[in-house]
Scaffold this active site. Structure first.
Site, PDB file in Angstrom:
ATOM      1  N   LEU A 164       0.832  -1.213   0.000  1.00 40.78           N
ATOM      2  CA  LEU A 164       0.000   0.000   0.000  1.00 40.78           C
ATOM      3  C   LEU A 164       0.863   1.258   0.000  1.00 40.78           C
ATOM      4  O   LEU A 164       1.884   1.304   0.667  1.00 40.78           O
ATOM      5  CB  LEU A 164      -0.881   0.031   1.259  1.00 40.78           C
ATOM      6  CG  LEU A 164      -1.953  -1.032   1.396  1.00 40.78           C
ATOM      7  CD1 LEU A 164      -2.686  -0.838   2.730  1.00 40.78           C
ATOM      8  CD2 LEU A 164      -2.943  -0.945   0.237  1.00 40.78           C
ATOM      9  N   LYS A 175       5.951  -0.104  12.948  1.00 38.83           N
ATOM     10  CA  LYS A 175       5.344   0.589  11.811  1.00 38.83           C
ATOM     11  C   LYS A 175       4.899   1.994  12.177  1.00 38.83           C
ATOM     12  O   LYS A 175       5.136   2.950  11.439  1.00 38.83           O
ATOM     13  CB  LYS A 175       4.168  -0.217  11.274  1.00 38.83           C
ATOM     14  CG  LYS A 175       4.622  -1.484  10.540  1.00 38.83           C
ATOM     15  CD  LYS A 175       3.446  -2.382  10.241  1.00 38.83           C
ATOM     16  CE  LYS A 175       3.884  -3.585   9.414  1.00 38.83           C
ATOM     17  NZ  LYS A 175       2.854  -4.620   9.396  1.00 38.83           N
TER      18      LYS A 175
END
Ligand code: ADP
Ligand code: ASP
Ligand code: MG
Length: 814
Positions: free
Chosen positions: A613, A682
């Site tokens: 993504l 992340k």
């Protein structure tokens, strides 16, 4: 009259000489031919080696001469019918007896003078030309042989004699006038001084002989027959994509040859330029190829650059000091001392502050230059107004050549931009005032890379070659290779990228191939490769020094991540799927980003967050366009999402986790996912990219995993989860009771980041997340109420591989 010259490879053996005979025969049908020939390929080197060995007192020279003699005898036997061989055979023997005698003399004396060197080398051309003349005769091609020493008069500068043109022209003209033969064969390279002593015109000098003869007889054309189809845009030994130049001006050809294009001996152009004789460079082995035409004014083919060349073994001398400023005469003294020592200056640059002068010379003269210059400036050096000369060695010059560079801005910008992007450090720059040449002094080790980079920049609008090194060929890596293989053609056609995987490794084996590993059979090739040693792999990436290098890290290894800094220092771009580097202590992350910028390389790690993504790319675009990120909310674990989407108490929680691992969504160690560490990494990377100086310890983690599950190994982890099934079921039922879903959410706001399990009701943006989806909401100055949403599959080998692929393309197109 036309003059044809055949080089060493063209007359290397009987088979090649037959080709030469055909070319001469065909040409002679149109017009009388004067053919100049070199020694059989490699023979000049052998003779020189033999003479040097003799002078050193080693008897090996005898063997060298024996082999050389045999080679000539073979050629005679193959070329000339038996009945006509004897005179040529005895000529070869007689000449080699003379060479033996001279070498024995050198051996006894232990001394080799330049005069004797010329004498010995002259036999190469003398013998080859006589064999060729006899072979033509034997095949019915009438011809006259003439010793060039009777025609070309020089001074007595042995090994690089200077031609006396008026005496030479007169002799050649008289010879031609007196001979009615249609074909003349002459040895190249050799001449004699006024006393009749043999001299030579310098290595590669047969081209020059041909030009001298062509000018003297005012030939209709000079043809240089060699082993390539013309003068090429770059040395074909360095640049496989080099192409033949169809037309080139005398000046450009001269400049190219002076700067290293071996195909033409540099002084060759001078005599034909003065008489405006067209020169063709043709290929003996592909006579039908058009070749290159050298003439007064070359065709404007739309490219301002005609060719590239390079000279290796250069030393750079720098004379610096305050005592030089504004005082005339310094450069005169510098150049005078070099000239007096017989040292040729190849390149000069002077800073406009007059504080330093840089001179490029042949490396072989470096020591002598240092001595004479330090001596010439001894007084100033002693007084401190000038520093002792600094000498840098192991350098080379690369040069861009073209008549049309004049007044076209941007060329040097393009040149140095391309070199800079590939980490080629430029030590000095010179541009002739004719603007026909821009030269840069660089390290010898960078020559091949530099010339290829420049060739790509100026001559190959067809494609750019990208060299990929890949570590990790597991789940994601092998998918990536399959995608690369499938897309190779498309990339070439649509993006003009030629992507080659030139190195790959897994934890056991490594494999390199500069021509590109065949991606249809990489498994077998890798299996047969060398055992993997990371330090060797990295050393190889560095020492291969290939242009447009991209290192793709598809491992999860901390050791691999620890090598990035070394790679950036060599201007290698890095595409990391591995999250270790970006989630390591902030200082290392910062250092890597700075190093990448400093060395013009690219550091991309889009797949660190949300697999394929476009999360990091979107964040960077927002920031670049002047937006500010105020808050991030995200579901970033494909694994956790998959597990909580599927878990409803019918199968055990452990079974769901096992399935996520089997389907390839988890990290190699699934505890990193389940314990929240992966999500912490992340959100930290996103926060760092948004400008926050965040560390792992700064992130709060509200973990739902019982502590005992996180101890021991992975199998223990699965067993413990089974034991704690009631705990997981309770978590599920609590959410279910409130008609909520469970999501492991990461958030960042006001410099703080947190991760943890949350109940998500049907109104929430996160409610409709399926399978292994990820979602990221960016709240920014511009996206205030409704966030910018990036959503989609956030785990899986195929999508991760495609994310890595996209990063490689991005790195390649910089
Ligand atoms: P010959 O023996 O015919 O004189 P040379 O070996 O002297 O041939 O020169 C031809 C060689 O020059 C080619 O084989 C090629 O490798 C080399 N070369 C270097 N630069 C160039 C260039 N720009 N164009 C063509 N050839 C080049
Ligand atoms: N045979 C000489 C050399 O090798 C001259 C030439 O071939 O041009 O240098
Ligand atoms: Mg040559």
């Amino acid at each position: 009259m036309q003059v044809l010259k055949f080089g060493g490879t063209s007359v290397a053996n009987a088979e090649n000489i037959r080709k030469v005979s055909c070319i001469i025969q065909k040409a002679a049908k149109k017009e009388p031919v004067l053919a100049i020939v070199s020694a059989l390929g490699g023979i000049t080197d052998v003779l020189l080696q033999a003479a040097r060995k003799a002078a050193q007192g080693t008897e090996d020279y005898k063997q060298l001469l024996e082999q050389a003699e045999l080679r000539h005898l073979e050629v005679v036997k193959e070329l000339i019918p038996v009945v006509k061989q004897s005179s040529s055979l005895s000529l070869v023997k007689k000449q080699f007896n003379e060479i033996d005698d001279i070498c024995n003399g050198i051996f006894l004396l232990g001394e080799l003078t330049e005069r004797t060197t010329d004498k010995i080398l002259s036999y190469g051309e003398l013998i080859s030309s006589q064999i060729i003349s006899a072979a033509l005769q034997a095949n019915g091609i009438e011809n006259a042989w003439k010793d060039s020493r009777d025609l070309i008069v020089t001074d007595s500068s042995f090994t690089h004699a200077v031609v006396d043109f008026s005496a030479t022209n007169e002799k050649i003209q008289r010879y031609v006038a007196g001979k009615k033969s249609n074909v003349h064969i002459l040895p190249g390279f050799i001449a004699s001084d006024v006393n009749g002593i043999t001299t030579t015109l310098g290595r590669g000098g047969s081209d020059y002989t041909a030009a001298i003869v062509a000018a003297a007889v005012n030939a209709t054309a000079l043809e240089i027959w060699t082993d390539v189809s013309g003068m090429m845009t770059a040395d074909p030994r360095l640049v496989p994509n080099a192409k033949a130049i169809s037309e080139i001006s005398y000046q450009e050809a001269m400049e190219l040859s002076h700067f290293g294009a071996k195909v033409l001996y540099p002084p060759t152009v001078q005599p034909v330029l003065a008489t405006n004789i067209p020169v063709w460079i043709k290929n003996t082995f592909a006579a039908e190829d058009e070749g290159t035409l050298i003439k007064k004014q070359s065709l404007n083919n739309g490219n301002d650059i005609r060719g590239l060349s390079s000279i290796s073994k250069i030393a750079l001398l720098s004379l610096e000091g305050s005592g030089m400023v504004g005082i005339p005469g310094f450069s005169k003294r510098l150049f005078e001392s070099l000239a007096n020592a017989g040292i040729n200056v190849i390149l000069i640059t002077q800073s406009s502050s007059e504080h330093s002068i840089c001179v490029g010379i042949d490396d072989a003269n470096a020591k002598k230059a240092k001595e004479v210059i330090d001596k010439a400036f001894a007084a100033e050096i002693k007084g401190g107004s000038i520093d002792p000369l600094t000498v840098e060695q192991d350098l080379a010059i690369v040069a861009l050549i073209g008549d049309n560079m004049k007044n076209h801005p941007g060329i040097s910008g393009k040149m140095f931009g391309a070199l800079g992007r590939n980490g080629v450090n430029v030590r000095a720059i010179a541009q002739g005032s004719s603007e026909r040449n821009i030269s840069a002094v660089i390290a010898s080790v960078d020559v091949k890379k530099a010339i290829n980079v420049l060739h790509e920049e100026f001559f190959e609008n067809t494609y750019k070659q990208v060299n990929v090194f890949l570590t990790g060929v597991g789940n994601v890596g092998s998918k990536l290779l399959a995608q690369l293989e499938q897309q190779q053609q498309y990339l070439q056609q649509h993006l003009r990228l030629q992507l080659k995987v030139v190195g790959m490794a897994n934890s056991k084996k490594m494999l390199f191939n500069d021509d590109g590993i065949d991606l249809s059979t990489w498994q077998d090739s890798l299996e047969a490769g060398d055992s993997m040693e990371l330090s060797k792999f990295i050393q190889n990436v560095k020492s291969k020094n290939l242009r447009n290098s991209v290192f793709a890290d598809v491992t999860a290894s901390a050791e691999v991540a620890a090598t990035y800094d070394q790679l950036f220092e060599k201007s290698v771009s890095i595409v990391a799927c591995n999250k270790v580097a970006c989630s390591s202590p902030y200082q290392y992350y910062r250092k890597l980003k700075d190093l990448a910028r400093e060395h013009n390389s690219v550091f991309l790690f889009e797949t660190n967050v949300g697999a394929g993504l476009p999360v990091i790319g979107t964040l960077n675009d927002l920031l670049r366009s002047g937006d500010k990120v105020n808050k991030i909310q995200a579901v970033l674990s494909g694994t956790l999402n998959f597990v909580f989407n599927n878990y409803n108490g019918t199968r055990s929680f452990a079974q769901e986790v096992r399935q996520a691992q089997d389907e390839g969504y988890t990290e190699p160690d699934p505890r990193l996912d389940l314990g929240g560490t992966d999500v912490m990494r992340k959100i930290m990377i996103l926060a760092r990219e948004a400008g926050e100086q965040l560390e792992m310890e700064d992130i709060s983690n509200n973990s739902f995993m019982p502590e005992s599950c996180m101890k021991g190994d992975v199998e223990h982890f699965y067993k413990e989860m089974e034991k704690h099934e009631a705990h997981f079921k309770k978590i599920y039922e609590e959410a279910e009771a409130k008609q909520c879903k469970l999501n492991f959410v990461a958030s960042y706001e006001n410099g703080k980041a947190a991760v943890g399990l949350q109940h998500i009701n049907a109104q929430h943006d996160f409610y409709h997340l399926y399978g292994k989806d990820n979602v990221v909401l960016f709240y920014t100055n511009r996206y205030v109420e409704q966030p910018l949403v990036v959503k989609g599959a956030g785990a899986g080998a195929e999508v991760t591989a495609s994310g890595v692929f996209a990063d490689i393309i991005r790195a390649a197109r910089v």
